[in-house]
Design a protein around this motif. Sequence first.
Motif, mmCIF file in Angstrom:
data_model
loop_
_atom_site.group_PDB
_atom_site.id
_atom_site.type_symbol
_atom_site.label_atom_id
_atom_site.label_comp_id
_atom_site.label_asym_id
_atom_site.label_seq_id
_atom_site.Cartn_x
_atom_site.Cartn_y
_atom_site.Cartn_z
ATOM 1 N N GLU A 94 13.349 -34.814 57.341
ATOM 2 C CA GLU A 94 13.351 -33.924 56.182
ATOM 3 C C GLU A 94 14.018 -32.616 56.575
ATOM 4 O O GLU A 94 13.512 -31.867 57.416
ATOM 5 N N LEU A 95 15.162 -32.316 55.984
ATOM 6 C CA LEU A 95 15.884 -31.080 56.248
ATOM 7 C C LEU A 95 15.255 -29.911 55.493
ATOM 8 O O LEU A 95 15.189 -28.785 56.003
ATOM 9 N N ALA A 96 14.816 -30.195 54.282
ATOM 10 C CA ALA A 96 14.173 -29.204 53.418
ATOM 11 C C ALA A 96 13.444 -29.992 52.335
ATOM 12 O O ALA A 96 13.697 -31.189 52.162
ATOM 13 N N PRO A 97 12.540 -29.368 51.598
ATOM 14 C CA PRO A 97 11.903 -30.088 50.498
ATOM 15 C C PRO A 97 12.941 -30.659 49.537
ATOM 16 O O PRO A 97 13.789 -29.936 49.019
ATOM 17 N N GLY A 98 12.890 -31.977 49.348
ATOM 18 C CA GLY A 98 13.843 -32.628 48.458
ATOM 19 C C GLY A 98 15.141 -33.018 49.124
ATOM 20 O O GLY A 98 16.031 -33.558 48.457
ATOM 21 N N VAL A 99 15.285 -32.775 50.434
ATOM 22 C CA VAL A 99 16.514 -33.124 51.162
ATOM 23 C C VAL A 99 16.139 -33.945 52.388
ATOM 24 O O VAL A 99 15.436 -33.463 53.281
ATOM 25 N N LEU A 100 16.614 -35.182 52.437
ATOM 26 C CA LEU A 100 16.321 -36.093 53.533
ATOM 27 C C LEU A 100 17.613 -36.471 54.240
ATOM 28 O O LEU A 100 18.616 -36.793 53.591
ATOM 29 N N VAL A 101 17.616 -36.410 55.565
ATOM 30 C CA VAL A 101 18.768 -36.840 56.360
ATOM 31 C C VAL A 101 18.453 -38.208 56.952
ATOM 32 O O VAL A 101 17.452 -38.372 57.658
ATOM 33 N N ARG A 102 19.286 -39.195 56.647
ATOM 34 C CA ARG A 102 19.103 -40.554 57.165
ATOM 35 C C ARG A 102 20.141 -40.821 58.257
ATOM 36 O O ARG A 102 21.342 -40.630 58.043
ATOM 37 N N HIS A 103 19.678 -41.259 59.420
ATOM 38 C CA HIS A 103 20.567 -41.558 60.539
ATOM 39 C C HIS A 103 20.894 -43.049 60.547
ATOM 40 O O HIS A 103 19.999 -43.892 60.613
ATOM 41 N N VAL A 104 22.168 -43.344 60.476
ATOM 42 C CA VAL A 104 22.640 -44.724 60.383
ATOM 43 C C VAL A 104 23.255 -45.136 61.713
ATOM 44 O O VAL A 104 24.150 -44.453 62.242
ATOM 45 N N ALA A 105 22.797 -46.239 62.271
ATOM 46 C CA ALA A 105 23.363 -46.764 63.514
ATOM 47 C C ALA A 105 24.725 -47.386 63.228
ATOM 48 O O ALA A 105 24.835 -48.331 62.443
ATOM 49 N N ALA A 106 25.756 -46.845 63.861
ATOM 50 C CA ALA A 106 27.113 -47.358 63.678
ATOM 51 C C ALA A 106 27.928 -46.989 64.914
ATOM 52 O O ALA A 106 28.420 -45.874 65.022
ATOM 53 N N GLY A 107 28.012 -47.912 65.834
ATOM 54 C CA GLY A 107 28.740 -47.645 67.063
ATOM 55 C C GLY A 107 27.859 -46.975 68.100
ATOM 56 O O GLY A 107 26.680 -46.685 67.857
ATOM 57 N N PRO A 108 28.400 -46.703 69.286
ATOM 58 C CA PRO A 108 27.622 -46.069 70.357
ATOM 59 C C PRO A 108 27.189 -44.668 69.965
ATOM 60 O O PRO A 108 27.870 -43.981 69.212
#
Length: 465
Positions: A94-108
Amino acid sequence: MSQYVSRLRSRQGGPPAPSRQFAGPSRLRLPGARRPRRVAMLSVHTSPLHQPGTGDAGGMNVYIVELARKLASLGIEVEIFTRATTAALPPAVELAPGVLVRHVAAGPYEGLAKEELPAQLCAFTHGVMQAWAGHRPGYYDLVHSHYWLSGHVGWLAADRWRVPLVHAMHTMAKVKNAALAVGDTPEPAARVIGETQIVEAADRLIANTAEEADELVRHYDADPGKVAVVHPGVNLDRFRPLAEHGADDVAASRAAARDRLGLPQDAVIPLFAGRIQPLKAPDILLRATAALVDADPALRSRLVVPVVGGPSGSGLAKPEGLQKLAARLGIADLVRFRPPVGQEQLADWYRAASVLVMPSYSESFGLVAIEAQACGTPVVAASVGGLPVAVRDGVSGFLVAGHDPADYARALRRFLDDPSLATRMGAAAARHAQSFGWDTAATATADVYTAAMQERRRHLRSLHG
């Protein structure tokens, strides 16, 4: 603050190409118009959690973070998809209320250059689709992609989810290649092709300035009816003088910041802040400084030149190139190299400076220029890209045509000859920056979203009679 470009004439003066009319603010009051509830924002190659000024992190990172926060305050939830660069981070933050950062696995996780990322777009798209598959239908109302790599993922996602795609180029290969610094590497043909495809596929294109909108039409044959101009903003709570915006307050703010940073109170301090790479041209500031002291050795005791930032892009090939240049020019004693700093300390560097110098060969807007002005610091900048919008020539700073160090030396000499100029122009710069708040930029962006959604609904209704 925002302009909606429904028809743009070519620079040759020909008639406008036929295009759809852009749905401007007045049309947004039609019955049924609504903002999106949730937006999938894509930033493949750089995370909003990264420190600006390091690696590929820069103005776009700041743009995404500040825009997402303000959109959330308007009631639009934002989920930002970015490539995972370490196993230590959780899948979602959660970066801020209402803002979510999703980390996607793609490559090393590490050691993957931006130029190698096109080969990972399939894996990144798969990760985005996996996240979407865990939600109910219609979970995302719209896709907003940033930079061309994200645009390709956004194109596929928007098509699969049957929602509009809004794209922001941030920089364009054809524009960068037309104004390369000496020794810089041209953008590859694959990027030009990719950008052309995204321009065609997007429902809306957000440009930082009218000039950028015109470049989209001229270089990429963009439909003018798709293009919306929304100036980026600045965090006016963070970037500001420590008092109000009078000249005396700017001077007091500068003195206090210099004391905190250990800088001499009586020096003229031209600052470079940003990624160290040929595109940003920090070498021009060093060469201009050398020209000044060569012409008048007495100035050596009056100048301090901070360079705040880290190597990036093609600058990584010679990470110590700027330090070696300072030594060859005989000004190593004047230049103070500092690593990238957080936003709060960056604001202090702006406040401490007599003037920010931005000799860039290309800038889609130049957020650094607005941040510095908001802190009460004038700007000497190249008259390229969005900088003529960001800087009021002769009022909040000086614009320089071209990249001759002698021209920058002449501009800097004005601050040396008139000790009060930095304070007077700094006060005007702080007033100028007040018109660039993120609240206005986020509202205008939300209007672009709404227009894209309206048009999508009209299109679907027409298909079904």
